[in-house]
Motif scaffolding. Sequence first.
Motif, PDB file in Angstrom:
ATOM      1  N   SER A  93       0.840  -1.197   0.000  1.00 46.91           N
ATOM      2  CA  SER A  93       0.000   0.000   0.000  1.00 46.91           C
ATOM      3  C   SER A  93       0.873   1.245   0.000  1.00 46.91           C
ATOM      4  O   SER A  93       1.847   1.323   0.744  1.00 46.91           O
ATOM      5  CB  SER A  93      -0.912   0.017   1.228  1.00 46.91           C
ATOM      6  N   ILE A  94       0.503   2.202  -0.829  1.00 46.34           N
ATOM      7  CA  ILE A  94       1.128   3.526  -0.837  1.00 46.34           C
ATOM      8  C   ILE A  94       0.029   4.538  -0.553  1.00 46.34           C
ATOM      9  O   ILE A  94      -1.026   4.522  -1.194  1.00 46.34           O
ATOM     10  CB  ILE A  94       1.790   3.833  -2.194  1.00 46.34           C
ATOM     11  N   VAL A  95       0.265   5.403   0.417  1.00 40.03           N
ATOM     12  CA  VAL A  95      -0.659   6.498   0.715  1.00 40.03           C
ATOM     13  C   VAL A  95       0.112   7.799   0.597  1.00 40.03           C
ATOM     14  O   VAL A  95       1.191   7.956   1.180  1.00 40.03           O
ATOM     15  CB  VAL A  95      -1.274   6.382   2.119  1.00 40.03           C
ATOM     16  N   ILE A  96      -0.412   8.732  -0.172  1.00 41.94           N
ATOM     17  CA  ILE A  96       0.221  10.035  -0.387  1.00 41.94           C
ATOM     18  C   ILE A  96      -0.561  11.107   0.362  1.00 41.94           C
ATOM     19  O   ILE A  96      -1.792  11.140   0.307  1.00 41.94           O
ATOM     20  CB  ILE A  96       0.269  10.380  -1.886  1.00 41.94           C
ATOM     21  N   ASN A  97       0.151  11.984   1.045  1.00 39.47           N
ATOM     22  CA  ASN A  97      -0.487  13.134   1.691  1.00 39.47           C
ATOM     23  C   ASN A  97      -0.675  14.219   0.639  1.00 39.47           C
ATOM     24  O   ASN A  97       0.251  14.958   0.314  1.00 39.47           O
ATOM     25  CB  ASN A  97       0.365  13.647   2.847  1.00 39.47           C
ATOM     26  N   ALA A  98      -1.887  14.288   0.101  1.00 40.51           N
ATOM     27  CA  ALA A  98      -2.163  15.252  -0.956  1.00 40.51           C
ATOM     28  C   ALA A  98      -2.663  16.586  -0.415  1.00 40.51           C
ATOM     29  O   ALA A  98      -2.634  17.585  -1.140  1.00 40.51           O
ATOM     30  CB  ALA A  98      -3.197  14.689  -1.928  1.00 40.51           C
ATOM     31  N   SER A  99      -3.145  16.631   0.833  1.00 41.23           N
ATOM     32  CA  SER A  99      -3.654  17.866   1.430  1.00 41.23           C
ATOM     33  C   SER A  99      -4.987  18.261   0.808  1.00 41.23           C
ATOM     34  O   SER A  99      -5.271  17.964  -0.358  1.00 41.23           O
ATOM     35  CB  SER A  99      -2.650  19.011   1.268  1.00 41.23           C
ATOM     36  N   VAL A 146      -9.108  10.589   0.189  1.00 37.54           N
ATOM     37  CA  VAL A 146     -10.026  10.738   1.311  1.00 37.54           C
ATOM     38  C   VAL A 146      -9.825  12.090   2.011  1.00 37.54           C
ATOM     39  O   VAL A 146      -8.745  12.352   2.554  1.00 37.54           O
ATOM     40  CB  VAL A 146      -9.827   9.605   2.341  1.00 37.54           C
ATOM     41  N   PRO A 147     -10.826  12.964   2.014  1.00 40.01           N
ATOM     42  CA  PRO A 147     -10.721  14.200   2.786  1.00 40.01           C
ATOM     43  C   PRO A 147     -10.697  13.895   4.282  1.00 40.01           C
ATOM     44  O   PRO A 147     -11.489  13.083   4.763  1.00 40.01           O
ATOM     45  CB  PRO A 147     -11.994  14.969   2.408  1.00 40.01           C
ATOM     46  N   VAL A 148      -9.785  14.542   4.986  1.00 39.47           N
ATOM     47  CA  VAL A 148      -9.731  14.416   6.447  1.00 39.47           C
ATOM     48  C   VAL A 148      -9.757  15.840   6.982  1.00 39.47           C
ATOM     49  O   VAL A 148      -8.752  16.405   7.402  1.00 39.47           O
ATOM     50  CB  VAL A 148      -8.463  13.671   6.911  1.00 39.47           C
ATOM     51  N   ASP A 149     -10.931  16.460   6.914  1.00 36.55           N
ATOM     52  CA  ASP A 149     -11.017  17.898   7.179  1.00 36.55           C
ATOM     53  C   ASP A 149     -12.213  18.303   8.011  1.00 36.55           C
ATOM     54  O   ASP A 149     -12.498  19.497   8.178  1.00 36.55           O
ATOM     55  CB  ASP A 149     -11.027  18.669   5.847  1.00 36.55           C
ATOM     56  N   SER A 196      -5.038   7.830  11.569  1.00 41.65           N
ATOM     57  CA  SER A 196      -5.994   6.718  11.602  1.00 41.65           C
ATOM     58  C   SER A 196      -6.477   6.362  10.199  1.00 41.65           C
ATOM     59  O   SER A 196      -6.688   5.182   9.880  1.00 41.65           O
ATOM     60  CB  SER A 196      -7.179   7.054  12.505  1.00 41.65           C
ATOM     61  N   VAL A 197      -6.643   7.375   9.341  1.00 36.97           N
ATOM     62  CA  VAL A 197      -7.078   7.107   7.967  1.00 36.97           C
ATOM     63  C   VAL A 197      -5.944   6.464   7.170  1.00 36.97           C
ATOM     64  O   VAL A 197      -6.167   5.536   6.380  1.00 36.97           O
ATOM     65  CB  VAL A 197      -7.579   8.396   7.291  1.00 36.97           C
ATOM     66  N   VAL A 198      -4.721   6.952   7.357  1.00 37.98           N
ATOM     67  CA  VAL A 198      -3.570   6.351   6.670  1.00 37.98           C
ATOM     68  C   VAL A 198      -3.433   4.881   7.056  1.00 37.98           C
ATOM     69  O   VAL A 198      -3.223   4.003   6.203  1.00 37.98           O
ATOM     70  CB  VAL A 198      -2.263   7.106   6.992  1.00 37.98           C
ATOM     71  N   LEU A 199      -3.559   4.583   8.343  1.00 34.50           N
ATOM     72  CA  LEU A 199      -3.444   3.206   8.805  1.00 34.50           C
ATOM     73  C   LEU A 199      -4.583   2.343   8.252  1.00 34.50           C
ATOM     74  O   LEU A 199      -4.371   1.177   7.893  1.00 34.50           O
ATOM     75  CB  LEU A 199      -3.441   3.167  10.327  1.00 34.50           C
ATOM     76  N   PHE A 200      -5.766   2.909   8.173  1.00 37.89           N
ATOM     77  CA  PHE A 200      -6.904   2.196   7.581  1.00 37.89           C
ATOM     78  C   PHE A 200      -6.625   1.856   6.122  1.00 37.89           C
ATOM     79  O   PHE A 200      -6.791   0.712   5.690  1.00 37.89           O
ATOM     80  CB  PHE A 200      -8.163   3.053   7.705  1.00 37.89           C
ATOM     81  N   LEU A 201      -6.175   2.841   5.357  1.00 40.34           N
ATOM     82  CA  LEU A 201      -5.895   2.627   3.941  1.00 40.34           C
ATOM     83  C   LEU A 201      -4.732   1.658   3.727  1.00 40.34           C
ATOM     84  O   LEU A 201      -4.664   0.974   2.708  1.00 40.34           O
ATOM     85  CB  LEU A 201      -5.593   3.954   3.257  1.00 40.34           C
ATOM     86  N   CYS A 258      -4.796   8.436  -1.522  1.00 40.22           N
ATOM     87  CA  CYS A 258      -4.389   9.728  -0.955  1.00 40.22           C
ATOM     88  C   CYS A 258      -5.214  10.064   0.281  1.00 40.22           C
ATOM     89  O   CYS A 258      -6.358   9.613   0.414  1.00 40.22           O
ATOM     90  CB  CYS A 258      -4.593  10.869  -1.959  1.00 40.22           C
ATOM     91  N   VAL A 259      -4.645  10.886   1.134  1.00 45.45           N
ATOM     92  CA  VAL A 259      -5.417  11.581   2.163  1.00 45.45           C
ATOM     93  C   VAL A 259      -5.323  13.073   1.870  1.00 45.45           C
ATOM     94  O   VAL A 259      -4.317  13.548   1.339  1.00 45.45           O
ATOM     95  CB  VAL A 259      -4.917  11.276   3.592  1.00 45.45           C
ATOM     96  N   GLU A 260      -6.375  13.793   2.207  1.00 47.76           N
ATOM     97  CA  GLU A 260      -6.417  15.241   1.993  1.00 47.76           C
ATOM     98  C   GLU A 260      -6.746  15.936   3.317  1.00 47.76           C
ATOM     99  O   GLU A 260      -7.892  16.326   3.563  1.00 47.76           O
ATOM    100  CB  GLU A 260      -7.449  15.607   0.926  1.00 47.76           C
ATOM    101  N   PRO A 261      -5.745  16.090   4.190  1.00 46.63           N
ATOM    102  CA  PRO A 261      -6.012  16.768   5.469  1.00 46.63           C
ATOM    103  C   PRO A 261      -6.378  18.228   5.274  1.00 46.63           C
ATOM    104  O   PRO A 261      -5.812  18.927   4.426  1.00 46.63           O
ATOM    105  CB  PRO A 261      -4.683  16.635   6.219  1.00 46.63           C
ATOM    106  N   GLY A 262      -7.321  18.684   6.092  1.00 47.42           N
ATOM    107  CA  GLY A 262      -7.639  20.106   6.144  1.00 47.42           C
ATOM    108  C   GLY A 262      -6.736  20.781   7.157  1.00 47.42           C
ATOM    109  O   GLY A 262      -5.537  20.494   7.218  1.00 47.42           O
ATOM    110  N   VAL A 263      -7.285  21.677   7.953  1.00 45.26           N
ATOM    111  CA  VAL A 263      -6.486  22.363   8.964  1.00 45.26           C
ATOM    112  C   VAL A 263      -6.315  21.432  10.160  1.00 45.26           C
ATOM    113  O   VAL A 263      -7.264  21.152  10.895  1.00 45.26           O
ATOM    114  CB  VAL A 263      -7.132  23.687   9.405  1.00 45.26           C
TER     115      VAL A 263
END
Length: 275
Positions: free
Chosen positions: A136-142, A244-247, A226-231, A182-187
């Motif tokens: 699995s590869i997860v990228i922090n896309a913001s 996945v938005p995390v915002d 938690s989302v990164v670990l899930f993915l 990807c994950v897309e963290p907000g603030v």
Amino acid sequence: MSEQLGAALVTGAAGDIGQTTAVGFAKAGRDVAVFDRKVELLAETVALCEAEGVKVHAAAVDQTDHDAVEAGVAGAIAALGPITALFANAGYGKFSSLIDQPLKEWHRHVDVNFTGTFAICQAVARSMIDARLGGSIVINASSGASQYSDLLGAYCATKAGVKMLATGLASELGNHRIRVNCVEPGVIETGMTGPMLTGENGDAHREILLSDTPSGRLGIPEDVASVVLFLSSPENSFLTGVSVPVDGGQTIHGHPRWYRTDYRVEHTTEWEVTR
């Protein structure tokens, strides 16, 4: 072939989100490789991961240096065995209007966020292919990958680029049972966002964010981890090619929006802190 549990690699692991995710992998029983620009920045992350009883490999890797990336990944594999999870988290952002942004600064965004992320993903993906264990590869896309934020044009453009990069990798690596998301963290409340959320202007902006965030609070690093670990879990092997938005719902109302201007005023642009 199902994915197998191997080592995890986290870039930007000295920062709050990277560190929390690395510790999360360790808690899940994975040996962990942690990268950042300077190895001394990783001391706390290493100690926290080792406290979970796993093996930890730390290395100074500047992902804008392709040779350093290749050597770093090879060193991590030599120390821990095959890597089956990558969190490509390292990134760079600086406020500037696109019109005024120095070319050197633009290149820095491209080199770190886009080309650097590509380099680390490519190196790890090649190792996963060779190992034949899936992964699995997860990228922090913001959230900047989907929601434009004024005066962060270079950041948003490059984050949008890595979001599409993840889509391409998910397609090309499927036969090798390597998933890419990807994950897309907000603030998220971190050392990086802290200065923008404190003081006279920051306190006012925090109140706006809180009032406009449907979840009623700002994010914390654990929300992203938690989302990164899930993915990254083999149990979720049917998830690939998603972002996945995390915002907390911030992008519903156009956040993060750190600066604003009055578009009724012609032929001049005065940016002010949103409050």
